[in-house]
Design a protein around this motif. Structure first.
Motif, PDB file in Angstrom:
ATOM      1  N   LEU A  32       0.883  -1.183  -0.027  1.00 40.71           N
ATOM      2  CA  LEU A  32      -0.109  -0.054   0.037  1.00 40.71           C
ATOM      3  C   LEU A  32       0.793   1.145  -0.061  1.00 40.71           C
ATOM      4  O   LEU A  32       0.730   2.422  -0.636  1.00 40.71           O
ATOM      5  CB  LEU A  32      -0.958   0.176   1.402  1.00 40.71           C
ATOM      6  N   GLU A  36       0.911   3.996  -3.050  1.00 36.99           N
ATOM      7  CA  GLU A  36       0.433   5.656  -2.379  1.00 36.99           C
ATOM      8  C   GLU A  36       1.735   6.341  -2.998  1.00 36.99           C
ATOM      9  O   GLU A  36       1.658   7.411  -3.479  1.00 36.99           O
ATOM     10  CB  GLU A  36       0.522   5.658  -1.138  1.00 36.99           C
ATOM     11  N   GLU A  39       1.014   6.927  -6.718  1.00 33.07           N
ATOM     12  CA  GLU A  39       0.022   7.657  -6.940  1.00 33.07           C
ATOM     13  C   GLU A  39       0.259   9.108  -6.664  1.00 33.07           C
ATOM     14  O   GLU A  39       0.020  10.024  -7.533  1.00 33.07           O
ATOM     15  CB  GLU A  39      -1.301   7.103  -6.022  1.00 33.07           C
ATOM     16  N   THR A 166      -2.242   4.909   4.963  1.00 36.46           N
ATOM     17  CA  THR A 166      -2.344   5.058   3.487  1.00 36.46           C
ATOM     18  C   THR A 166      -3.833   4.790   3.025  1.00 36.46           C
ATOM     19  O   THR A 166      -4.808   4.244   3.781  1.00 36.46           O
ATOM     20  CB  THR A 166      -1.459   3.767   2.802  1.00 36.46           C
ATOM     21  N   PRO A 167      -4.363   4.925   1.749  1.00 37.34           N
ATOM     22  CA  PRO A 167      -5.434   4.408   1.381  1.00 37.34           C
ATOM     23  C   PRO A 167      -5.442   3.118   1.472  1.00 37.34           C
ATOM     24  O   PRO A 167      -4.475   2.298   1.383  1.00 37.34           O
ATOM     25  CB  PRO A 167      -5.785   5.075  -0.027  1.00 37.34           C
ATOM     26  N   ALA A 170      -8.937  -1.781  -0.892  1.00 36.99           N
ATOM     27  CA  ALA A 170      -9.968  -1.423  -2.084  1.00 36.99           C
ATOM     28  C   ALA A 170      -9.668  -0.361  -2.884  1.00 36.99           C
ATOM     29  O   ALA A 170      -9.891  -0.467  -4.068  1.00 36.99           O
ATOM     30  CB  ALA A 170     -11.406  -1.244  -1.121  1.00 36.99           C
ATOM     31  N   HIS A 171      -9.225   0.632  -2.480  1.00 31.65           N
ATOM     32  CA  HIS A 171      -8.922   1.877  -3.273  1.00 31.65           C
ATOM     33  C   HIS A 171      -7.912   1.787  -4.548  1.00 31.65           C
ATOM     34  O   HIS A 171      -8.005   1.694  -5.481  1.00 31.65           O
ATOM     35  CB  HIS A 171      -8.219   2.993  -2.504  1.00 31.65           C
ATOM     36  N   TYR A 172      -6.709   0.767  -4.115  1.00 33.31           N
ATOM     37  CA  TYR A 172      -5.807   0.451  -4.894  1.00 33.31           C
ATOM     38  C   TYR A 172      -6.454  -0.804  -5.817  1.00 33.31           C
ATOM     39  O   TYR A 172      -5.806  -0.756  -7.059  1.00 33.31           O
ATOM     40  CB  TYR A 172      -4.508   0.333  -4.365  1.00 33.31           C
ATOM     41  N   ALA A 174      -9.184  -1.041  -7.148  1.00 33.05           N
ATOM     42  CA  ALA A 174      -9.966  -0.402  -7.969  1.00 33.05           C
ATOM     43  C   ALA A 174      -9.068   0.261  -9.130  1.00 33.05           C
ATOM     44  O   ALA A 174      -9.492   0.234 -10.251  1.00 33.05           O
ATOM     45  CB  ALA A 174     -10.924   0.908  -7.325  1.00 33.05           C
ATOM     46  N   ILE A 175      -7.943   0.803  -8.749  1.00 30.28           N
ATOM     47  CA  ILE A 175      -6.772   1.447  -9.697  1.00 30.28           C
ATOM     48  C   ILE A 175      -6.535  -0.028 -10.556  1.00 30.28           C
ATOM     49  O   ILE A 175      -6.381   0.344 -11.879  1.00 30.28           O
ATOM     50  CB  ILE A 175      -5.794   2.174  -8.901  1.00 30.28           C
TER      51      ILE A 175
END
Length: 188
Positions: A32, A36, A39, A166-167, A170-172, A174-175
């Motif tokens: 993660l 991050e 990103e 970090t996000p 699920a956030h990553y 989705a990316i």
């Protein structure tokens, strides 16, 4: 082992809780944090995904926390791309395949890089072939994916901060789905 989306998420959420080979964070925290960093630096969805998944081969291989100390190189870059090939194309897989070589390259090409590596990274460097010689470094630099692999390597080095927020996964993921291989107009 070839991963599908469900198996990938389960692997990261489950085995990702294990320690990141000699570092003070978990495999998932490292993944993660790497994503991050990518990103934050404005990387493409493919390169953010590569940053997230660059060490998934450790999880697939079942790396133990003391494998490095025992002199075991699980060749995680090769295991990882084999496991991810069904889901992603070369824009994600090539930087993952080259991130170990990128460390070896940076040790040869950039004064002070080797001294800045963590103890665990220096130990794995020795197992992974050591510092590149001049000819090998020249070949690496000419690889069309070298720039992406070096960027990934720098995020990998940075992503070892204990307690960093970090996000979430699920956030990553989705990316990652946006970066997924497209076959006949549908992501796998």
């Amino acid at each position: 082992m070839t991963l599908d989306w469900m198996a990938l998420e389960e692997l990261l959420a489950g085995a990702g809780a294990s320690r990141y080979g000699g570092e003070a964070i978990s495999q998932l925290e490292h993944a993660l944090q790497s994503a991050e960093c990518a990103e934050r630096d404005g990387a493409s969805a493919s390169l953010i995904t590569a940053a997230l998944l660059h060490d998934v081969g450790h999880l697939v291989a079942g790396q133990d926390d003391d494998d490095l100390a025992k002199g075991i190189d699980d060749r995680h870059e090769q295991t990882g791309i084999a496991a991810l090939r069904k889901l992603f194309g070369e824009d994600v897989l090539a930087p993952i395949a080259l991130h170990v070589s990128a460390k070896r390259y940076l040790c040869a090409a950039e004064p002070g890089y080797l001294a800045g590596l963590s103890d665990a990274s220096r130990l794995s460097l020795a197992l992974q072939g050591g510092v590149m010689g001049a000819a090998e470094a020249g070949r690496f630099a000419r690889n069309p994916h070298a720039v992406a692999a070096v960027a990934l390597r720098r995020w990998d080095d940075e992503a070892k901060v204990v307690g960093k927020t970090t996000p979430g996964l699920a956030h990553y993921l989705a990316i990652a789905r946006r970066a997924a291989r497209v076959v006949a107009g549908e992501a796998q």
